[in-house]
Design a protein around this motif. Structure first.
Motif, PDB file in Angstrom:
ATOM      1  N   LEU A 204       1.234   5.053   0.046  1.00 32.05           N
ATOM      2  CA  LEU A 204       0.451   6.409   0.373  1.00 32.05           C
ATOM      3  C   LEU A 204       1.168   7.579  -0.044  1.00 32.05           C
ATOM      4  O   LEU A 204       0.666   8.819   0.076  1.00 32.05           O
TER       5      LEU A 204
ATOM      6  N   LEU B  65      -8.209   6.984   1.260  1.00 29.20           N
ATOM      7  CA  LEU B  65      -7.211   8.243   1.381  1.00 29.20           C
ATOM      8  C   LEU B  65      -6.789   8.673   0.372  1.00 29.20           C
ATOM      9  O   LEU B  65      -6.850  10.070   0.189  1.00 29.20           O
TER      10      LEU B  65
ATOM     11  N   ARG C 288     -19.063  23.340  -1.587  1.00 28.32           N
ATOM     12  CA  ARG C 288     -20.529  22.738  -2.004  1.00 28.32           C
ATOM     13  C   ARG C 288     -20.699  22.761  -3.502  1.00 28.32           C
ATOM     14  O   ARG C 288     -21.165  21.875  -4.010  1.00 28.32           O
TER      15      ARG C 288
ATOM     16  N   THR D 197     -13.394  18.990   3.395  1.00 31.69           N
ATOM     17  CA  THR D 197     -12.076  19.234   2.637  1.00 31.69           C
ATOM     18  C   THR D 197     -12.313  20.563   2.124  1.00 31.69           C
ATOM     19  O   THR D 197     -13.528  21.230   2.118  1.00 31.69           O
TER      20      THR D 197
ATOM     21  N   TYR E 103      -8.617   9.206  -2.721  1.00 29.63           N
ATOM     22  CA  TYR E 103      -9.864  10.168  -2.893  1.00 29.63           C
ATOM     23  C   TYR E 103      -9.628  11.535  -2.075  1.00 29.63           C
ATOM     24  O   TYR E 103      -9.887  12.712  -2.628  1.00 29.63           O
ATOM     25  N   MET E 104      -9.655  11.367  -0.997  1.00 30.89           N
ATOM     26  CA  MET E 104      -9.375  12.576   0.239  1.00 30.89           C
ATOM     27  C   MET E 104      -8.581  13.325  -0.186  1.00 30.89           C
ATOM     28  O   MET E 104      -8.464  14.637  -0.142  1.00 30.89           O
TER      29      MET E 104
ATOM     30  N   GLU F 167     -20.746  14.560   4.108  1.00 28.72           N
ATOM     31  CA  GLU F 167     -19.993  15.312   4.934  1.00 28.72           C
ATOM     32  C   GLU F 167     -18.638  15.121   5.164  1.00 28.72           C
ATOM     33  O   GLU F 167     -17.816  16.224   5.378  1.00 28.72           O
ATOM     34  N   LEU F 168     -18.271  14.021   4.772  1.00 31.26           N
ATOM     35  CA  LEU F 168     -16.556  13.764   4.473  1.00 31.26           C
ATOM     36  C   LEU F 168     -16.155  14.337   3.519  1.00 31.26           C
ATOM     37  O   LEU F 168     -15.004  15.177   3.566  1.00 31.26           O
TER      38      LEU F 168
ATOM     39  N   LEU G 232     -26.400  21.022   6.581  1.00 27.18           N
ATOM     40  CA  LEU G 232     -26.361  19.730   6.011  1.00 27.18           C
ATOM     41  C   LEU G 232     -26.885  18.664   7.006  1.00 27.18           C
ATOM     42  O   LEU G 232     -27.035  18.934   8.305  1.00 27.18           O
TER      43      LEU G 232
ATOM     44  N   ARG H 248     -19.037   7.452   8.079  1.00 32.40           N
ATOM     45  CA  ARG H 248     -19.510   6.711   7.215  1.00 32.40           C
ATOM     46  C   ARG H 248     -18.642   6.954   6.058  1.00 32.40           C
ATOM     47  O   ARG H 248     -18.356   7.987   5.393  1.00 32.40           O
ATOM     48  N   LEU H 249     -17.901   5.758   5.459  1.00 31.74           N
ATOM     49  CA  LEU H 249     -17.118   5.746   4.403  1.00 31.74           C
ATOM     50  C   LEU H 249     -17.694   5.203   2.987  1.00 31.74           C
ATOM     51  O   LEU H 249     -18.863   4.377   3.008  1.00 31.74           O
ATOM     52  N   TRP H 250     -17.181   5.127   1.971  1.00 36.32           N
ATOM     53  CA  TRP H 250     -17.510   4.473   0.892  1.00 36.32           C
ATOM     54  C   TRP H 250     -17.157   2.695   0.841  1.00 36.32           C
ATOM     55  O   TRP H 250     -16.078   2.287   0.742  1.00 36.32           O
TER      56      TRP H 250
ATOM     57  N   SER I 118     -21.123  22.992   8.632  1.00 34.50           N
ATOM     58  CA  SER I 118     -21.967  22.231   7.980  1.00 34.50           C
ATOM     59  C   SER I 118     -23.246  23.031   8.510  1.00 34.50           C
ATOM     60  O   SER I 118     -24.435  22.770   7.802  1.00 34.50           O
TER      61      SER I 118
ATOM     62  N   LEU J  56     -14.723   1.017  -1.717  1.00 31.22           N
ATOM     63  CA  LEU J  56     -13.195   1.540  -1.781  1.00 31.22           C
ATOM     64  C   LEU J  56     -12.436   0.886  -0.631  1.00 31.22           C
ATOM     65  O   LEU J  56     -12.965   0.538   0.583  1.00 31.22           O
TER      66      LEU J  56
ATOM     67  N   VAL K  24       0.875  -1.255  -0.149  1.00 29.61           N
ATOM     68  CA  VAL K  24      -0.169   0.063   0.059  1.00 29.61           C
ATOM     69  C   VAL K  24       0.881   1.256  -0.005  1.00 29.61           C
ATOM     70  O   VAL K  24       1.666   1.364   1.027  1.00 29.61           O
TER      71      VAL K  24
ATOM     72  N   TYR L 286     -11.071  16.633  10.216  1.00 32.77           N
ATOM     73  CA  TYR L 286     -12.488  16.044  11.060  1.00 32.77           C
ATOM     74  C   TYR L 286     -12.699  14.764  11.017  1.00 32.77           C
ATOM     75  O   TYR L 286     -12.487  13.997   9.693  1.00 32.77           O
TER      76      TYR L 286
ATOM     77  N   LEU M   6      -7.978   9.585   7.697  1.00 38.85           N
ATOM     78  CA  LEU M   6      -8.219  10.590   6.873  1.00 38.85           C
ATOM     79  C   LEU M   6      -8.298  12.147   7.473  1.00 38.85           C
ATOM     80  O   LEU M   6      -7.590  13.073   6.946  1.00 38.85           O
TER      81      LEU M   6
ATOM     82  N   ARG N  92     -19.997  20.324  14.197  1.00 35.68           N
ATOM     83  CA  ARG N  92     -20.542  20.621  12.902  1.00 35.68           C
ATOM     84  C   ARG N  92     -20.960  22.149  12.505  1.00 35.68           C
ATOM     85  O   ARG N  92     -20.787  22.591  11.572  1.00 35.68           O
TER      86      ARG N  92
ATOM     87  N   ALA O 204      -6.889   2.483   1.515  1.00 34.78           N
ATOM     88  CA  ALA O 204      -5.826   3.406   0.512  1.00 34.78           C
ATOM     89  C   ALA O 204      -6.515   4.237  -0.651  1.00 34.78           C
ATOM     90  O   ALA O 204      -6.355   5.398  -0.660  1.00 34.78           O
TER      91      ALA O 204
ATOM     92  N   GLN P 122     -26.365   8.758   2.879  1.00 30.67           N
ATOM     93  CA  GLN P 122     -25.435   7.974   2.969  1.00 30.67           C
ATOM     94  C   GLN P 122     -24.338   8.272   4.151  1.00 30.67           C
ATOM     95  O   GLN P 122     -23.485   7.393   4.866  1.00 30.67           O
ATOM     96  N   GLY P 123     -24.268   9.593   4.350  1.00 30.09           N
ATOM     97  CA  GLY P 123     -23.415  10.213   5.260  1.00 30.09           C
ATOM     98  C   GLY P 123     -21.971  10.524   4.829  1.00 30.09           C
ATOM     99  O   GLY P 123     -21.142  11.220   5.477  1.00 30.09           O
ATOM    100  N   THR P 124     -21.746  10.300   3.452  1.00 28.28           N
ATOM    101  CA  THR P 124     -20.228  10.578   2.837  1.00 28.28           C
ATOM    102  C   THR P 124     -19.782  11.832   2.578  1.00 28.28           C
ATOM    103  O   THR P 124     -19.086  12.246   2.165  1.00 28.28           O
TER     104      THR P 124
END
Lengths: 277, 334
Positions: free
Chosen positions: A6, B127, A129, A125, B129-130, A120-121, A276, B116-118, B82, B121, A4, B110, B176, B77, B124, A116-118
């Motif tokens: 990074l 990470l 929006r 960054t 994507y972020m 917010e993630l 959100l 909640r993640l995808w 948010s 995926l 892996v 944060y 993340l 938040r 790795a 789905q909550g993603t």
């Protein structure tokens, strides 16, 4: 843990657009194959339809309202491939398929990720929006372009193989018309989803508008009451003249595309201002 | 050396960030990273957060302590932009959290309370994507030690996130948050689902980031967790800040439920005069009681008897608060 890395360099252009297309790659391929297969089915039936005048007679005996629902102009021309495919493909099945794809994709753009909550993630960054929404719109448009291209390629291929003699320019026009109808319905779903954060209402609103566009066009042929509303129907503007036989009306097509962009822009403003979920 | 290596699109964010008073390499420990001013959030008629004033400086770990539903997540938040404040405001590194959220996000790692993640995926890929979303072309500088943190926490980066346990997903989410070595970490109940060893390692990572100059806001409903990592504690209940104290002060009000088994029943009344002891229930050779504050006098008293077994656990926060303030949530609301 081994293997892996990074530490590799990343390309940071249009991350959301590229991520979206990468995740949808497989399902988009299935959709494209389905569109092509549908066209193959209709094309394979063409030789038997051409030689069969009974269809035409049967159709003429149907009530006008029924005919209006299943054809775009209320008239049917099963004597030419363009007329036949215009009825079979462009008047109902094609727009229905493309709307299902577009509404699914549009509603998942913001509202789906949010529920789905993603989302917010993603939005934790520095990406804004509005930028996420625009890239999601780009992914929707790209997906529809692929499906429009699949229809175009299939029509070109089957027309050549079965000697249907369709005009290539009008084949492209029909692909564009269908993709733009998808863009409209998908943009409604995307915008409502952006404004509310809820995929259910986004899908419902878009489906309602798609059905309304279809029915207004069909029923306007039966009652003069709906006549003035007909030019407001994206279905009429894009598919009302059977683009496979008569080409794309560029002005109305641009108008539909413009309205779609406007809707997404409005969605962006509302998304920017709300909490959100 | 820059800790951020951004691509073109986020340049504006970076420069406004660097032009400001902050640079990652020069860390002024006294510098205020987070400041809230009468920060208030209402949902319809419900007051979720009531005029919160909190400050957090660089290099500091602030434990944000409160029972579930107290307003911790709402606060974090709001800091992330948010949610829009109903009134008051939050300022992060000189930027308004709602109006300038992009600039804030460039400086914040944060970890959401409900990760909640995808699912399809791998860690790795997530990470990666972020990192793209953050505009980090490559993990320059301290970020490259993310590999090291991943190893220490035992994160499985090559499996789809959906197939991981909750604890392992939590570890991916923590990585993340550390991405890009941000000067502020907002961690919402970060150790949920982690095993004790994972928690320990995680706390070590947090301390290291703070020692390197990062400000950390860590929310929790467990006092002992906050105790381990935080320099300061803000206690929140029903949307209101009840105290902002050093840990010493909080420890004095901490409560433990204790269960002791003796070899022989101690004489009745043996524990009547031990300071800080309440709810004493003696049943033959068994004793159950609650100890508040210093536990030493109780231990000294116990030493006079033959003890077979001793179990002590921290009273949960809601219990502590009820004991401290003697009224329930409902009475607090106006």
């Amino acid at each position: 843990m081994t293997g892996v890395t990074l530490t590799a360099a990343s390309d940071t252009r249009a991350p959301v657009l590229r991520h979206t297309l990468a995740t949808q790659r497989r399902s988009l391929a299935v959709w494209a194959v389905a569109v092509a297969a549908l066209i193959g089915l209709y094309a394979a039936l063409w030789p038997s339809v051409r030689g069969n005048t009974g269809w035409r007679q049967l159709f003429d005996t149907l009530p006008k309202g029924y005919r209006a629902l299943f054809t775009v102009g209320g008239n049917i021309d099963l004597s030419s491939p363009a007329g036949y495919l215009g009825v079979e493909l462009l008047a109902f099945m094609g727009p229905t398929l493309i709307a299902v794809y577009a509404i699914g994709t549009g509603s998942s753009g913001i509202a789906g990720e949010e529920s789905q909550g993603t989302l917010e993630l993603v939005l934790s960054t520095p990406i804004t929006r509005g930028r996420v929404l625009i890239e999601r719109f780009g992914a929707l448009a790209a997906g529809l372009a692929v499906l429009g291209a699949a229809q175009t390629a299939a029509l070109l291929g089957f027309s050549a193989a079965l000697g249907m003699g369709l005009d290539p320019v009008r084949i492209v026009a029909a692909g564009a018309a269908l993709a733009l109808f998808g863009l409209f319905t998908g943009s409604v779903a995307l915008a409502v989803g952006a404004a509310t954060g809820r995929p259910g209402p986004a899908r419902a609103t878009a489906a309602l508008l798609a059905v309304a566009a279809y029915l207004i066009n069909a029923l306007a042929q039966l009652t003069s009451v709906l006549g003035p509303a007909r030019p407001l129907s994206p279905f009429y503007l894009l598919l009302g003249n059977n683009p496979l036989a008569n080409g794309l009306r560029v002005g109305p097509a641009l108008a539909v595309a413009g309205v779609s962009v406007l809707l997404v822009g409005l969605g962006a403003v509302l998304l920017e201002r709300r909490d959100l979920t | 050396m820059l800790s951020y290596a951004r691509a073109g699109e986020h340049n504006a964010v970076r420069s406004s960030f660097e032009d400001g008073h902050r640079s990652r390499m020069v860390t002024h420990l006294s510098e205020t990273v987070v400041r809230t001013e009468a920060l208030t959030k209402r949902y319809g008629g419900t007051l979720a957060l009531d005029r919160l004033d909190v400050e957090l400086s660089a290099g500091q770990v602030l434990g944000f302590l409160g029972p579930n539903g107290a307003g911790k997540t709402t606060t974090l938040r709001l800091l992330m932009g948010s949610l829009r404040p109903s009134s008051g405001r939050a300022v992060v590194l000189g930027h308004d959290a709602w109006r300038e959220r992009s600039a804030v996000h460039a400086a914040v790692g944060y970890l959401p309370g409900d990760v909640r993640l995808w699912p399809r995926l791998t860690g790795a890929q997530t990470l990666e994507y972020m990192r793209r979303l953050r505009g980090l072309t490559r993990p320059a500088g301290p970020v490259s030690d993310l590999d090291d943190v991943a190893k220490r926490l035992g994160v499985e980066l090559d499996r789809p996130v959906g197939s991981l346990s909750k604890g392992n997903r939590q570890k991916v989410a923590l990585l993340l948050a550390l991405l890009g070595d941000p000067p502020l970490l907002l961690l919402d109940e970060p150790t949920g689902g982690l095993d004790p060893l994972g928690q320990q390692e995680f706390h070590r990572v947090v301390r290291e980031r703070a020692e390197a100059g990062a400000a950390v806001l860590l929310s929790s409903h467990v006092l002992s967790e906050v105790e381990r990592v935080a320099d300061r504690v803000a206690v929140i209940r029903s949307g209101r800040l009840i105290m902002l104290e050093s840990l010493e002060e909080l420890r004095r009000t901490a409560r433990h439920s204790v269960h002791v088994r003796f070899a022989q029943p101690p004489p009745p009344g043996a524990f009547d005069r031990v300071p800080g002891l309440t709810d004493v229930r003696q049943d033959g050779a068994q004793l159950r009681c609650t100890v508040q504050g210093e536990i030493d006098p109780f231990i000294k008293t116990l030493a006079g008897f033959q003890v077979v077994d001793l179990v002590s656990h921290e009273a949960d926060l809601e219990e502590t608060f009820l004991a401290l303030y003697g009224h329930s949530d409902g009475d607090e609301r106006r």
